[in-house]
Design an enzyme around this catalytic site. Sequence first.
Site, short mmCIF file in Angstrom:
data_model
loop_
_atom_site.label_atom_id
_atom_site.label_comp_id
_atom_site.label_asym_id
_atom_site.label_seq_id
_atom_site.Cartn_x
_atom_site.Cartn_y
_atom_site.Cartn_z
N LYS A 192 0.84 -1.20 0.00
CA LYS A 192 0.00 0.00 0.00
C LYS A 192 0.88 1.25 0.00
O LYS A 192 1.89 1.29 0.69
CB LYS A 192 -0.90 -0.04 1.24
N SER A 243 -9.88 2.04 2.85
CA SER A 243 -9.03 2.79 1.96
C SER A 243 -8.11 1.91 1.11
O SER A 243 -7.63 2.33 0.08
CB SER A 243 -8.18 3.75 2.79
N SER A 248 -9.75 -0.48 6.98
CA SER A 248 -9.22 -0.37 5.61
C SER A 248 -8.54 -1.61 5.05
O SER A 248 -8.20 -1.64 3.86
CB SER A 248 -8.27 0.81 5.52
#
Length: 500
Positions: A80, A155, A179
């Site tokens: 990420k 997210s 997330s």
Amino acid sequence: MTDITSSSAAILAGLISSKKASSVEITTAFLDRLEKLNPKTNSYLYFNRENSLAQAKRADQQLAEGKTVSPLHGVPIAVKDNLTTTDAPTTAGSKILEGWVPQYDATVVRKLREASMPILGKTNLDEFAMGSSTEFSAYGPSKNPWDLSRIPGGSGGGSSSAIAGHLAPLAIGSDTGGSIRFPAAMTGSVGAKPTYGAVSRYGLIALASSLDQIGPVTNNVMDAAMLQDVIGGHDPHDSTSLPNGLGSMVQSVKEADVKGLKVGVVKQLSSDGFQPGVKACFDDTIEKLAAAGAEIVEVDCPSFEYAVAAYYLILPAEASSNLAKFDSVRFGLRVTPDGNPTIENVMAATREQGFGPEVKRRIILGTYALSSGYYDAYYGSAQKVRTLIQQDLAKAFTQADVLLTPTAPTTAFKIGEKVNDPLAMYLNDIATIPANLAGIPGISVPNGLASEDGLPSGVQILAPAMQDGQMYRVASIVEKLYMDQWGASLIARVPDLEAL
Ligand code: GLN
């Protein structure tokens, strides 16, 4: 040979260690696929073939010298883009950090490198990990491989869409309010948030420091357990990181046995407000567990009603403070306004242009909640609710070994559906937030397709703090109940991305 890009990480690791396939071959297969299909899913913000292949080559060299440095040696992974990497830009999904290349690797990234796992690239996210859909990314939303008109969750929707689209065999996410788990539920993948402190946060661009945790996003439970074993453990660079001693997650998965298991169903998260098909999948999971011999009990967590409200005060408060460092001086973007470019005006112009609407909303909310005169009424009350939630959970865990809830209230919604309605967006987190407020581990495991739309649903398993092994054990029991029925992981049923 098995098709590389649809294999689990555990199988790929086996192919590499038995020399049936090299890390270069496997990494190349994923790079070929992501270079072709990333324009459809927007999972990756950055990748670099030469760099990934150089890492794969090193992994192969070590093997040739008889050195296997980890159980995932040579298996590539996506990271990420809110984790710092010295060899790739790190944007956190924000314009304010566009082009910034950090001077140091996050501890998790360092551990991946030490485990000889080539990094495929950096995945998309809502700006500074604020959101549930990736629509708040400054670089456009990621798309859900099950239906490209829908969100892959957020997210960490870049990581979840990369897993579901077979653009990576493993991925790293961060979870402040869901997330990792929410995107996993939206895409039929597995996503685990370890106990707070089980994985070092050093090098994670902080959203809310008392809630943030890094964890795995994968095809299946065993892969997630293998990855947590690689990235977990004490780190002197993170004063909140736990001492070693949580044990091996892989060992816990191997020991999975339903005998004597007490499963708690949270009253407040098992009735109203869930999409009927999601609720039906959840009821089916509970029935399956009961039929397999687990004892099911209902537990009461009355303060969960206030969890979303408390979270959306605590998170903006911490975020407004964490984001103060993006001041045009130390990192990334600098905008010099015409007229009177004093330091204050430069900072204001940079933050005005560099931050998106959700980030600004939360900075304003957080600053307000922390302001003198309102501090006790808002931040203080939210912290009290946090304690009540911890007490509810502590009591529930005296009645059950683990707690189960649906991971999300609905299946993946359409891009555009909730983006202009902050409250609707925040309510997606209703089931995931309590784990962050209490610091306990939680995992989402796919539990079927909702009958009304044929989209994936996830079940969340929560365990007491530091009992991540217990969480993986039960996750693997649940997964097996479905694998026996489906014959493969749910992701095997994702439509062919090349044909879409
Ligand atoms: N939806 C949550 C939020 O917007 C998720 C945050 C997270 O886990 N990074 O705050």
